[in-house]
Design a protein around this motif. Sequence first.
Motif, short mmCIF file in Angstrom:
data_model
loop_
_atom_site.label_atom_id
_atom_site.label_comp_id
_atom_site.label_asym_id
_atom_site.label_seq_id
_atom_site.Cartn_x
_atom_site.Cartn_y
_atom_site.Cartn_z
N UNK A 736 0.82 -1.68 -0.38
CA UNK A 736 -0.01 -0.34 -0.62
C UNK A 736 0.63 1.31 0.31
N UNK A 737 2.13 1.44 0.64
CA UNK A 737 2.95 2.66 0.44
C UNK A 737 3.58 2.76 0.07
N UNK A 738 3.78 1.77 -1.51
CA UNK A 738 4.57 2.03 -2.66
C UNK A 738 3.43 2.45 -3.76
N UNK A 739 2.05 1.23 -3.28
CA UNK A 739 1.25 1.88 -4.66
C UNK A 739 0.66 3.68 -4.03
N UNK A 740 0.77 3.87 -3.22
CA UNK A 740 0.00 5.58 -2.68
C UNK A 740 0.98 6.33 -2.93
N UNK A 741 2.31 6.03 -2.51
CA UNK A 741 3.38 6.94 -3.29
C UNK A 741 3.57 7.30 -4.78
N UNK A 742 3.82 6.20 -5.43
CA UNK A 742 2.97 6.45 -6.85
C UNK A 742 2.51 7.40 -7.18
N UNK A 743 0.89 7.16 -7.28
CA UNK A 743 0.01 7.62 -7.53
C UNK A 743 -0.12 8.93 -6.28
N UNK A 744 0.81 8.96 -5.38
CA UNK A 744 0.60 10.56 -5.23
C UNK A 744 2.01 11.40 -5.71
N UNK A 745 2.84 10.63 -6.23
CA UNK A 745 3.54 11.14 -7.30
C UNK A 745 3.11 11.82 -8.45
N UNK A 746 2.38 10.90 -9.44
CA UNK A 746 1.73 11.17 -10.59
C UNK A 746 0.49 11.75 -10.20
N UNK A 747 0.11 12.17 -9.63
CA UNK A 747 -0.89 13.29 -9.40
C UNK A 747 -0.22 14.43 -8.75
N UNK A 748 1.04 14.66 -8.47
CA UNK A 748 1.63 15.99 -8.29
C UNK A 748 1.88 16.41 -9.81
N UNK A 749 2.20 15.43 -10.48
CA UNK A 749 3.27 15.85 -11.67
C UNK A 749 2.15 16.17 -12.54
N UNK A 750 0.68 15.45 -12.25
CA UNK A 750 -0.76 16.22 -13.14
C UNK A 750 -0.74 17.56 -13.15
N UNK A 751 -1.02 17.88 -11.40
CA UNK A 751 -1.31 18.81 -11.26
C UNK A 751 -0.91 20.32 -11.08
#
Length: 799
Positions: A736-751
């Motif tokens: 879950x930690x890896x999945x959430x970190x990847x999602x956060x990084x992707x969403x920050x880049x999108x933002x």
Amino acid sequence: MSDSLLCFHCHQPVPRGLDLKVEILDRMEPMCCYGCQAVAQTIVDQGLVNFYKFRQLDETSALPLIPDELSTSDLQLNAYDEPDIQKEFVQSEQGQLETTLAVEGMTCAACAWLIERQVRTLEGVSKVVVHASTDRVHVRWDPEQQKLSEILRAIHQVGYKALPFQHADLEESYTKQRRSYIMRLGVAGVASMQTMMVAFGLYYDDIDDAHRLYFWWLSLLFTAPVIVYSCQPFFANAWRALRARTLNMDVPVSLAMIFAFVASFYATLTDTGEIYYECVTMFAFFLLSGRYLELLARQRAITHAANLMKLIPAIAERKVEEDWERIIVRELAVGDIIRVQPGDTIPVDGELVNATGWCNEAQLTGESRPIAKYAGDLVYAGSINQDSPMEIAVTATHQNTLLAKIIHMQDHALGQKPRIVRMADHLSKYFVLGTLIVASFTYAAWMFVDPDRAFWVVLAVLVATCPCALSLAAPTAMSGAVSRLNQHGILLKQSDVVEKLPLIRTVCVDKTGTLTEGHFRIGDSWYEATEDRDFINSVAASIESYSEHPISRPFKRLAPSQNVSAVENTTGAGLTAQINDTNYRIGSLSFIQAWHPNFSSPLRDANVYLATKERVLAAWCVNDALRKDTHETIQWLQGRDFEVVMLTGDLESRAHELAQTVGINRVHAELSPQDKLAVLAQIQSQGAVLMIGDGINDGPVLAQADASVTFASGADLAQSGSDVVILNGELAGVRQLFATSSSARRIIRQNFTWALGYNALILPLAVTGYVGPLLAMLGMSMSSLIVMTNSLRLARKKG
């Protein structure tokens, strides 16, 4: 204690035998503690006794405890210097005091910078961390050089209200903020609908001058409350920033709204020019909508654990000689014996006195199954007693409980600024300055091209390029990531780990307590034939009682303990101690061979030995069960091209046996803590490494790794140098930690892509006059809302 005797100030029960009173309205009224006594006496001394006359007593939970007249006065602030009051919210560490303050009025990084600069200049303040995302300030100071009241005054001087943070006030504070935003939103929303309807009427060319002027004044009537009431937060924040000679995103927002309103008002008075009242009202409505969504995101991120404080009971049963008395929980002290009935919540941390017990720790860890506890085991505040009445020896109260530490770590993680957030704050500040410079040059240019349009073009530039979306891009995503991880029982101590994890391709794991559960039992054993087994067991139990390693737990229940002296703990090896003038060692084979070089183990899988300097007395095989999700988690990591490496101090044979079971190909066994550091450094030379350990003997490697994870088991949670703590004890939390970190990084880049792309597109269109104020306002507002809603996706709990 009499059930009818209540504290006159807070209406909580007065503990039996406590005789504290204050003269109020010519009567001596009872008080439940020294804190209430000090506050009540302050109220009387200031002539504010009418506070007690007219306060509402219908609902004790909402009982006001301080008059409004004292809410920010010098005398009320001085009361926070009282030791009896401070023990509710102040922690002491190495001669210094530290606490968390709740601050009203913070909205962005510029506010946080201003408060931090103000407090850092105070003498005696050694640390100040401002959490803009949670409206809190963590401060540490020397009580010999500085007072808490002076720190509070310093924050008040720059326009913010600060008071010690109380978890019980968290929901009330957010309810107040939500209500305020909803009311401001309501005013702006109604006004924007009315002004837009009027604006549609004005779009027709055949409207006569009298009706047009009437519609202008009608629009002014609807817009005035928006400027005076709804926009007040933006104006206040912009004014604070300008007073501090800095810039924040509210500066161009406030300028745009003030310019648009003043110009429209002038046009209405003189019956010339154009009006943009609908721009002002809609601009305010969309900005407030974004702020409201941001507030909800922050609230969701920080209240998950803080709400647990409401489960802590206010009253506990304390043992007094052979009797039991009911006492307020905040009056409990370390060493007290308390009794918790079945089904009740444990109010403090402590050691179990009963032989056995069962606790439900779901509120702390997310683990729904009851946990078996034995005499001497730690139980934690917030857990629920599932079995017979439980007697507990108090070991920690107030801010020192595990629950309070969890909340403190959560606040600390939210308050930290990862590199990408710091970059966003820095960039948005210069972006505001650039916007103002571009707007100035645009006005000058349009004065030559078309003076009549110059003002409205500049207004469009100010509105269109407001960096609201840019400043929200990273913080809102981080809050969403923290919220999701909290829901899965994962606590971030260092928020930088969210940035680091996507770069990691190697995962190093400890064996004992990491791949295995850490619940040990003694299997095969060997005893020296000439010695008494009961005596040997007693010696082993006595020495192991000084160890915090999980492998020591079955020994503590092996036999009654004896008096031990000269205990020395050699990390990763064992313990040396003295009993009845005889020196003993208990620990690993290599630790025993330092005294007996020629000794070889009589048991193949023995991993704990006891010896004197003369001979080896015993050997035990202490076994540990594999975590139920270990094999699945290792396969998941390897299936995503992670290399998994085992680093353990256990025997080579035992390590390879377990590695073969779970599918780990690379094993380093029989390592001392220094050996682990050396192996880790070698692996790090080839790339970033995540270290997963039990947080006790793995402290050095956890600190050295690029990112680190440990499991919560009481003492190690407080002292661990890891970046992440898995509260529910499931190794699957790493997934879950890896999945959430990847999602956060992707969403920050999108933002960031959206925010920068939008501004790059809209700026030339606004400067050249192709986008008017209304379209600019809609574009900017939608840009911020898109960033907010994109970040809120992270807060949704996913499996």
